[in-house]
Design a protein around this motif. Sequence first.
Motif, PDB file in Angstrom:
ATOM      1  N   GLU A 264       0.837  -1.194   0.000  1.00  0.00           N
ATOM      2  CA  GLU A 264       0.000   0.000   0.000  1.00  0.00           C
ATOM      3  C   GLU A 264       0.868   1.239   0.000  1.00  0.00           C
ATOM      4  O   GLU A 264       2.073   1.174   0.235  1.00  0.00           O
TER       5      GLU A 264
ATOM      6  N   GLU B  47       8.158  -6.802   5.867  1.00  0.00           N
ATOM      7  CA  GLU B  47       7.555  -5.796   4.981  1.00  0.00           C
ATOM      8  C   GLU B  47       8.489  -4.592   4.973  1.00  0.00           C
ATOM      9  O   GLU B  47       8.974  -4.163   6.017  1.00  0.00           O
TER      10      GLU B  47
ATOM     11  N   ASN C   4       1.032   4.891   1.856  1.00  0.00           N
ATOM     12  CA  ASN C   4       0.469   5.697   2.953  1.00  0.00           C
ATOM     13  C   ASN C   4       0.696   7.175   2.705  1.00  0.00           C
ATOM     14  O   ASN C   4       1.822   7.590   2.423  1.00  0.00           O
TER      15      ASN C   4
HETATM   16 MG    MG Z   1       0.086  -0.716   6.068  1.00  0.00          MG
END
Ligand code: MG
Length: 494
Positions: A164, A445, A166
């Motif tokens: 994603e 991540e 942000n």
């Molecule tokens: Mg996230």
Amino acid sequence: PARCAAVRTAAPVAATAEGDERRFEQLAVPPELVDELVEEALVWCSQHGLVVGDKNHPRSGKAPGVGLLHAPFALLPMSFPKVYWEQALELAPLFNELVHRVSLDGDFLQQTLARTKEVDPFTRRLLDIHSKMMELNKKEDIQLGLTRSDYMVDGATDKLLQVELNTISTSSNGLACGVSELHRNLIRHHERELGLDPASVVGNTAITQHAEALATAWAEYNNQSAVVLVVVQAEERYMYDQYWITVALRETYGVTTIRKTMAEIEAEGDLRPDGTLVINGRPVAVVYFRAGYSPADYPSEAEWRARLLIERSSAIKCPSIAHHLVGTKKIQQELAKEKVLERFLDNKSDIENVRKCFAGLWSLENDNIVNSAIESPELFVLKPQREGGGNNIYGDNLRETLIRLRKDGSNEIAAYILMQRIFPPASPSYLVREGTFVRDNVVSEFGIFGAYLRNKDKVIINDQCGYLLRTKAASLNEGGVVAGYAFLNSIFLT
Ligand code: MG
Ligand code: ADP
Ligand code: MG
């Protein structure tokens, strides 16, 4: 012994088809060294501010200096191939520019989110503020974006895929810097036993660069007596992460920050006739949101009035309502559709590079995909329009939710998107939380921070700003540090 050789990784990994030796796994720790390293690391954290508020202490979310605990961390860094690192660095300015260009297309944002708006009250409130600004033809001459693009390496294809992007309240920019220093320190002191070069731990510039971006935005606003307003939650156990940025802002640039909740902003805030936002009479140059991304941040109408007040003002918003909306999962999914990137980016190879990191993303109007997800829920993630971790739906829950939504023939499907589940390769690691460690199989991540500052036509900053590596047990679905799932980690470049 092999242990003293150069870079050892914790377990063998499958090489790619080309026999490419790409590896990204936890560096292994000799078992007899673990206790010693953990203790040294805990001391280091305490002495260098790698800390969070302790949830077991009632005042730790309110009073700085009370109820501190070390941040959760992985004991040694993760080896990470240079190719992914360079790819993510290259993408950072492209995503910054993309966010900005999409934010300028108000109709695109409104149309893409129109169906979501009908079923998701939180997104509706954000869109309502956005519409009001469109009606007023409100222009944001100075735009500041502090972003973070998150990725995982897909083990099956060896591709770096975006989780994603942000655009609001991107956190861990403070604490992420500490953990690479911690790892360097441990590796330096145990260079012989570990056989690792401390210089391979990638240093982190997130604090200096995000502070610089805030200071430069403040200077563009051009009012010496103005402050930076940090929007915070009433209880914030992650406050030290924020203090790393705001203290750097004060000490390096002499810029004053004030911390206020949305409710306090509503009570103490006002607009001067020229649009200046004032809090208790102090003009505000930049509003830095470290709250306001979740429905819980708006418990009453007062908070929504505060958000509107900020948006109507001439203060620089980090982010503006439009930049905030660009970060929604629905917009991410729309951008992944064919020919949509072409609306916002001109350069062909830029478009190609951005698209290469997109995972499979679908709306729930796609029957075939919903069928596949009901059949094999473990291959998908179901995401609502939420931030902050802990909101996604996985596995049996995902299947049941899709079956229910389908049976109801409900418009509620517009609240969600479906995403291909990414499976990073797992390897064993020592994870340290609340003073004790566990050995677990982990995945990571990887996020790259970005900064984008623009005044009218002039792009003043468009850069990558360091990184965040978060490691979690492979058996867990979610991975936020703030949400309590993940451990801070750093990169050992190979
Ligand atoms: Mg996230
Ligand atoms: P949020 O805005 O709440 O952080 P994310 O999309 O980042 O939402 O999802 C939260 C967490 O869920 C991520 O940090 C990651 O651990 C996990 N996750 C999200 N999307 C995927 C995916 N496609 N594959 C595997 N894990 C995912
Ligand atoms: Mg997010």
